[in-house]
Design an enzyme around this catalytic site. Structure first.
Site, PDB file in Angstrom:
ATOM      1  N   SER A   1       2.951  -4.073  -3.308  1.00  0.00           N
ATOM      2  CA  SER A   1       2.162  -3.108  -2.472  1.00  0.00           C
ATOM      3  C   SER A   1       2.783  -2.097  -0.951  1.00  0.00           C
ATOM      4  O   SER A   1       3.220  -2.796  -0.310  1.00  0.00           O
ATOM      5  CB  SER A   1       0.878  -3.970  -2.406  1.00  0.00           C
ATOM      6  OG  SER A   1       0.026  -3.501  -1.587  1.00  0.00           O
TER       7      SER A   1
ATOM      8  N   TYR B   1       0.118   4.824  -1.384  1.00  0.00           N
ATOM      9  CA  TYR B   1      -1.108   4.440  -1.295  1.00  0.00           C
ATOM     10  C   TYR B   1      -0.704   6.860  -0.524  1.00  0.00           C
ATOM     11  O   TYR B   1       0.670   6.571   0.251  1.00  0.00           O
ATOM     12  CB  TYR B   1      -1.632   3.956  -0.363  1.00  0.00           C
ATOM     13  CG  TYR B   1      -3.018   3.329  -0.339  1.00  0.00           C
ATOM     14  CD1 TYR B   1      -3.752   3.486  -2.205  1.00  0.00           C
ATOM     15  CD2 TYR B   1      -2.817   1.986   0.290  1.00  0.00           C
ATOM     16  CE1 TYR B   1      -4.197   2.594  -2.326  1.00  0.00           C
ATOM     17  CE2 TYR B   1      -3.382   0.932  -0.504  1.00  0.00           C
ATOM     18  CZ  TYR B   1      -4.352   1.389  -2.192  1.00  0.00           C
ATOM     19  OH  TYR B   1      -5.245   0.448  -2.340  1.00  0.00           O
TER      20      TYR B   1
ATOM     21  N   THR C   1      -1.526   4.403  -6.353  1.00  0.00           N
ATOM     22  CA  THR C   1      -3.006   3.541  -6.174  1.00  0.00           C
ATOM     23  C   THR C   1      -4.414   4.984  -5.974  1.00  0.00           C
ATOM     24  O   THR C   1      -4.349   5.614  -4.743  1.00  0.00           O
ATOM     25  CB  THR C   1      -3.557   2.782  -5.592  1.00  0.00           C
ATOM     26  OG1 THR C   1      -2.332   1.429  -6.175  1.00  0.00           O
ATOM     27  CG2 THR C   1      -4.661   1.683  -5.703  1.00  0.00           C
TER      28      THR C   1
ATOM     29  N   LYS D   1      -2.415   4.455 -10.963  1.00  0.00           N
ATOM     30  CA  LYS D   1      -3.092   2.954 -11.109  1.00  0.00           C
ATOM     31  C   LYS D   1      -4.353   2.968 -10.658  1.00  0.00           C
ATOM     32  O   LYS D   1      -4.111   3.994  -9.672  1.00  0.00           O
ATOM     33  CB  LYS D   1      -2.165   2.019 -10.347  1.00  0.00           C
ATOM     34  CG  LYS D   1      -3.095   0.842  -9.876  1.00  0.00           C
ATOM     35  CD  LYS D   1      -1.920  -0.486  -9.353  1.00  0.00           C
ATOM     36  CE  LYS D   1      -2.717  -1.518  -9.584  1.00  0.00           C
ATOM     37  NZ  LYS D   1      -3.926  -1.633  -8.495  1.00  0.00           N
TER      38      LYS D   1
ATOM     39  N   HIS E   1      -8.861  -2.344 -10.336  1.00  0.00           N
ATOM     40  CA  HIS E   1      -8.538  -2.754  -8.847  1.00  0.00           C
ATOM     41  C   HIS E   1      -9.519  -4.004  -8.651  1.00  0.00           C
ATOM     42  O   HIS E   1      -9.146  -4.852  -7.724  1.00  0.00           O
ATOM     43  CB  HIS E   1      -9.616  -2.059  -7.315  1.00  0.00           C
ATOM     44  CG  HIS E   1      -8.462  -1.745  -6.314  1.00  0.00           C
ATOM     45  ND1 HIS E   1      -7.629  -1.150  -6.164  1.00  0.00           N
ATOM     46  CD2 HIS E   1      -7.889  -2.517  -5.352  1.00  0.00           C
ATOM     47  CE1 HIS E   1      -6.770  -0.697  -4.913  1.00  0.00           C
ATOM     48  NE2 HIS E   1      -6.896  -2.463  -4.686  1.00  0.00           N
TER      49      HIS E   1
END
Ligand SMILES: Cc1cc2nc3c(=O)[nH]c(=O)nc-3n(C[C@H](O)[C@H](O)[C@H](O)COP(=O)(O)O)c2cc1C
Length: 357
Positions: free
Chosen positions: A114, A137, A163, A230, A254
């Protein structure tokens, strides 16, 4: 068998691991992991819709070559199960992402690190024995984003998952009722200068409100590894994603953490698979807790699945060994389901494996 391994052995499935994690973790940490948005209906539906699907076995098929492996983007994986990106592993275990990487590596599972990792990717790669992907991100500052893309590729990330479903956190009431304190000395090394090491900061403070398909085209242009989107929940966006150059689509809400009352991902999967029509692989996450859930996702056209909360609970319960245990349980259930369905290989799992009323 030492006592830690022994106590893991008593946890027979992913629900047992979750129940044990609930006993061990401080409530505030458990709620951070387990919680979702608002009334948490989507969290519940993600699981329930798998229960609605029934299976249709075939008998007297040759199972001697039983094999759960798949190849995705040229990477051979021993099973079609990846570890979804989840932020902040040192809330759950002192070794954080290092333990997760070791647990994944023990079974050859791909770990998607992440953006909210507590451990730098370089340290993760130093212990990795299986592919590591990176969840990105796109930040307000595109130059910092580009530098991060360069950094994770240089470190060895084999794919990038962007994402796209969370320009802000959503109404995470369960999380907001308590204050999750970041452990002393722990930081967010990939968000240095972007995110204060405080848990109170919300996504909208670091993410742009003006992210569009143009940014995906831009990202595709600066990325050398496969780029997946995603957080896709419609066939239209999946098609737009492929047109923007995405190499893969991840159907995800999510884990029900952003917008409540979105449908379960397994309900949306067929629409996305139809829109993509085989041009790129489609993955799915949300609510997968059983080997039979994995089979159902594959039967509806997914190339692979991701799990989130279950391996975080494994991390809480037993560090690297706990993550490994969760993956082994799910793989074992998957292999059992494949045998009992008469599907010896992953490609042999088709819609015929589902019973239709
Ligand atoms: C504690 C936690 C943290 C998460 N952090 C991220 C994140 O940083 N980036 C992201 O794209 N998704 C994040 N997710 C969502 C997961 O990637 C995944 O979509 C979801 O957990 C799948 O549902 P499941 O937990 O039911 O398996 C997070 C999920 C959890 C539970």
């Amino acid at each position: 068998m030492n006592s830690a391994t022994n106590s893991l052995a008593r946890l027979l499935n992913l629900d047992d691991v979750e129940a044990r994690a609930r006993e061990l973790l401080p409530e505030v940490v458990f709620d951070f992991v387990a919680g979702g948005a608002a009334d948490e209906l989507t969290v519940r539906w993600n699981r329930e819709r798998y229960s609605d699907l029934k299976l249709r076995p075939r008998v007297l098929r040759d199972l001697s070559g039983l094999d759960s492996s798949v190849t995705l983007f040229g990477q051979k994986m021993p099973m079609p199960i990846l570890l979804a990106p989840t932020a902040g592993h040192r809330y759950t275990h002192p070794q954080g992402e290092i333990a997760t990487t070791q647990g994944a590596g023990a079974v050859g599972a791909t770990f998607v690190l992440s953006s909210g990792t507590h451990t730098a990717i370089e340290d993760v790669m130093a212990v990795a024995r299986a592919p590591v992907w990176y969840q990105l991100y796109v930040l307000k500052d595109r130059a910092i984003t580009a530098a991060l893309v360069e950094r994770v590729q240089a470190a060895g990330a084999q794919a990038l998952c962007v994402t796209v479903d969370s320009p802000l956190d959503g109404a995470r009431y369960r999380q907001q009722r308590q204050i999750l304190q970041i452990p002393p000395g722990v930081t967010y090394p990939h968000l240095a200068g972007v995110r204060e090491p405080s848990s109170i900061q919300t996504l909208d403070q670091i993410l742009p409100a003006n992210l569009t398909w143009k940014d995906i085209e831009w990202l595709r242009g600066i990325t050398r590894v496969p780029l997946l989107l995603k957080g896709i929940m419609s066939g239209d966006d999946a098609a737009a994603g492929v047109a923007a150059g995405a190499d893969g689509i991840i159907v995800s809400n999510h884990g029900g953490r952003c917008l409540d009352t979105l449908p379960a991902t397994i309900e949306v999967l067929p629409e996305v698979v139809a829109a993509v029509s085989g041009r790129v692989p489609v993955l799915v996450d949300g609510g997968i807790r059983r080997g039979t859930d994995v089979v159902k996702a594959l039967a509806l056209g997914a190339s692979a699945v991701q799990i989130g909360r279950p391996y975080v609970y494994g991390l809480a319960v037993g560090g690297a060994a706990g993550v490994e245990h969760v993956l082994k349980l799910l793989r074992q259930e998957l292999l059992m389901a494949m045998s009992l369905l008469g599907c010896p290989t992953i490609p042999s799992i088709t819609r015929d494996a589902l019973w239709r009323r």
